[in-house]
Structure formats: structure tokens, C-alpha cells
Design an enzyme around this catalytic site. Structure first.
Site, PDB file in Angstrom:
ATOM      1  CB  SER A   6      -0.983  -0.052   1.165  1.00  0.00           C
ATOM      2  OG  SER A   6      -2.003   0.904   1.004  1.00  0.00           O
ATOM      3  CG  ASP A  21      -5.878  -4.124  -4.011  1.00  0.00           C
ATOM      4  OD1 ASP A  21      -6.094  -3.226  -3.184  1.00  0.00           O
ATOM      5  OD2 ASP A  21      -4.774  -4.668  -4.165  1.00  0.00           O
ATOM      6  CG  HIS A  30      -5.479  -2.606   0.183  1.00  0.00           C
ATOM      7  ND1 HIS A  30      -4.912  -2.142  -0.994  1.00  0.00           N
ATOM      8  CD2 HIS A  30      -4.946  -1.850   1.179  1.00  0.00           C
ATOM      9  CE1 HIS A  30      -4.083  -1.155  -0.713  1.00  0.00           C
ATOM     10  NE2 HIS A  30      -4.081  -0.962   0.593  1.00  0.00           N
TER      11      HIS A  30
END
Length: 309
Positions: free
Chosen positions: A113, A253, A280
Site C-alpha cells: 500500500s 483490491d 487489499h
């Protein structure tokens, strides 16, 4: 098992503060296996939710290094730092301070991320010794991220969308109904494991207890990027990256395909891998499969970094 691997912690001085570092050492080191640095997301989410990536130590015979970025987790918290203190360059400098203090000259970087965004920020500066970059579940611009989140919100059940819109309009984003609506989005697009893994719960708890970095750089939640990263983009700088890159995403995601495609389009040596039925937190949803893909990529580029025999 993670518990079988020698694991040590220490702190590294950085700009008058302390960065907490965890070093996981394999039981059987593999000759030529370069250390892996794991960069957590958020910003400000701490290392807990990516802790299981340490299993790559025994699985690949390499040292795996986690650290809590400044402002969160076990590192120094700075709730009174001005907003302009929290910049990508700060965290690039922190990474290299940790790396140099540990005496690591050749290495791999994996970022999840925001950690993948930070990994790209490190890589565009073309540091000596970077053998590979794994960008996991990361956008290449925050404008693309916001647009992707809006698309996914539009697919939520009408009553969930209504609750989000109503409380945002009223400024009541701490209302239980609003929080329940955001959890529905998270359940679909952030982590699809139920119950949510304890490592993720621990990360959220530490961030909620002291949210300075997340709120300053990102904003109140995943939908609203109001912070210092709101205009961030690395797209035009990606052609500078010389390290080979692996771009990983989940089928559901919150980092939608449009957000990470620029990495594949603009990094000269890049490849992608999308994990079906994950979102995610692919590394928590399909941990063994995730680590197997990462392990193969790292081992390939251990050999490349070593050069001809």
C-alpha cells in the site's frame, strides 16, 4: 513457523528520534540470499499487519527486516509535528538511515500500500544496491486512488451508500452507522478474511490510538484523501527506475487496476501478478501463495545481483 526463527529488535537513531527495527534471521541462511526490507502502509499503520511476511526468512534463507516508520508503532511518536514535516522524502531518508545503520549494501524492498509508494520513491532515486522492488496493492497516484475508491463505493448496496453520504454531509463520520458502512467497504476491498486477522486488528488499534501520520498524510479514512499526499503522483518519474519490479494486486483490491497499471506501463523491467479472490491485504488473505510468488521473484534477482559465476 515464525516462532522458530531468531528474531531481534533494536532502535536506530533518526533525526533525533528513534526508529524501531525487527530483524528476522533464517535458521538456515541461503548463500547469496539478499536481505529483504518490508515497508508497511498507512502511512502510519505500523508493521503488525505485515508481520507474517517474516516467514520469508526461513522460506528463502534470507534476513527479513521490518521497521515501524517514524510517528507510529514502536517508533517515536510526534503528535505535535507540523504537517509539512511528514513528507515522502522524510521516509526515504529514514529507510536509508535504517539500512546503513544495519550495514546492508545490497537488498530487496517490498512495500505494501503506502509502503509500495514509498518503495517507488526509493527506487526512482536509483540507489546503489537495490536488487528488486515488490510493489504490493499500491497506487501510482492519489488521484487515481480516489477515483478508484469512488468507483467501488458506487457498487456498494444502496443503503450503505446512503449511510456514507448522509453522515459525510452531516459531518457525523464517527456515528456507529457510518462506521458500520465503512466496515462493509473494508470487508469487500481491504481484507476479506473473517474474522479479521489479529495482526490487522493490532495495526488498526495503534493507528486509532495515535493517528497523526495517517490523518495528516492521508485523511480521515480510505475514501477521503485530504492530507499532504492528496496531490502525490510518481507516474512521470517511474521511467527512472532501473531495478526490476513486481507489481501485486488483489482481484477486489481497493487499489483498482487503473491505480497500479502505470507501474507496469512505465517501469522498464516490470511484471504484474493479480491474486484472485483477494483484496487489499493479499498477504493476509492468501499468505502462502503470496509469499511463494514473492520468493520466486526474490530468488531470481538474488542471482542477478550476484552477477555471473
Amino acid at each position: 513457523m515464525l516462532t522458530a526463527m531468531p528474531c531481534t529488535t533494536r532502535t536506530v537513531p533518526f533525526r533525533g528520534h528513534e526508529t524501531w527495527v525487527q530483524i528476522t534471521t533464517p535458521e538456515t541462511p541461503q548463500p547469496g540470499a539478499l536481505p529483504l526490507f518490508v515497508l508497511h502502509g498507512g502511512p502510519g499503520m505500523a508493521h503488525n499487519y505485515v508481520a507474517n511476511i517474516a516467514s520469508l526468512a526461513d522460506e528463502t534463507g534470507r534476513v527479513v527486516i521490518h521497521y515501524d516508520q517514524l510517528g507510529c508503532g514502536n517508533s517515536t511518536h510526534l503528535p505535535d509535528a507540523p504537517a509539512d514535516f511528514w513528507t515522502p522524502q522524510l521516509f526515504v531518508d529514514e529507510f536509508h538511515t535504517v539500512r546503513q545503520t544495519l550495514g546492508v549494501d545490497q537488498y530487496h524492498v517490498l512495500g505494501q500500500s503506502w509502503g509500495g509508494m514509498l518503495g517507488a520513491e526509493i527506487a526512482v532515486r536509483v540507489p546503489a544496491g537495490l536488487a528488486s522492488l515488490s510493489i504490493c496493492n499500491s497506487p501510482a497516484s492519489m488521484q487515481l486512488w480516489v477515483e478508484g475508491a469512488a468507483e467501488l463505493r458506487a457498487q456498494l448496496p444502496p443503503q450503505v451508500q446512503s449511510a456514507l453520504q448522509r453522515h459525510e454531509a452531516d459531518g457525523t463520520v464517527t456515528d456507529p452507522e457510518y462506521l458500520a458502512a465503512t466496515r462493509e467497504f473494508y470487508r469487500r476491498h481491504v481484507c476479506r478474511v473473517e474474522p479479521v486477522p489479529q495482526d490487522f486488528v493490532d495495526t488498526e488499534a495503534q493507528m486509532e490510538a495515535e493517528p497523526t501520520v495517517y490523518h495528516t498524510m492521508n485523511g480521515p479514512n480510505e475514501f477521503h484523501v485530504l492530507g499532504t499526499l492528496r496531490n502525490w503522483s510518481i507516474i512521470d518519474r517511474l521511467p527512472s527506475i532501473t531495478a526490476p519490479a513486481l507489481v501485486i494486486a488483489g482481484e477486489f483490491d481497493e487499489a483498482t487496476p487503473a491505480t497500479w497499471q502505470p507501474y507496469l506501463d512505465h517501469i522498464p523491467d516490470s511484471r504484474g501478478h493479480v491474486f484472485p479472490d483477494t483484496s487489499h491485504c493479499t498477504h493476509l488473505e492468501k499468505p502462502e501463495e503470496f509469499r511463494a510468488v514473492i520468493a520466486e521473484f526474490l530468488q531470481e534477482h538474488d542471482l542477478a545481483a550476484a552477477g555471473p559465476a
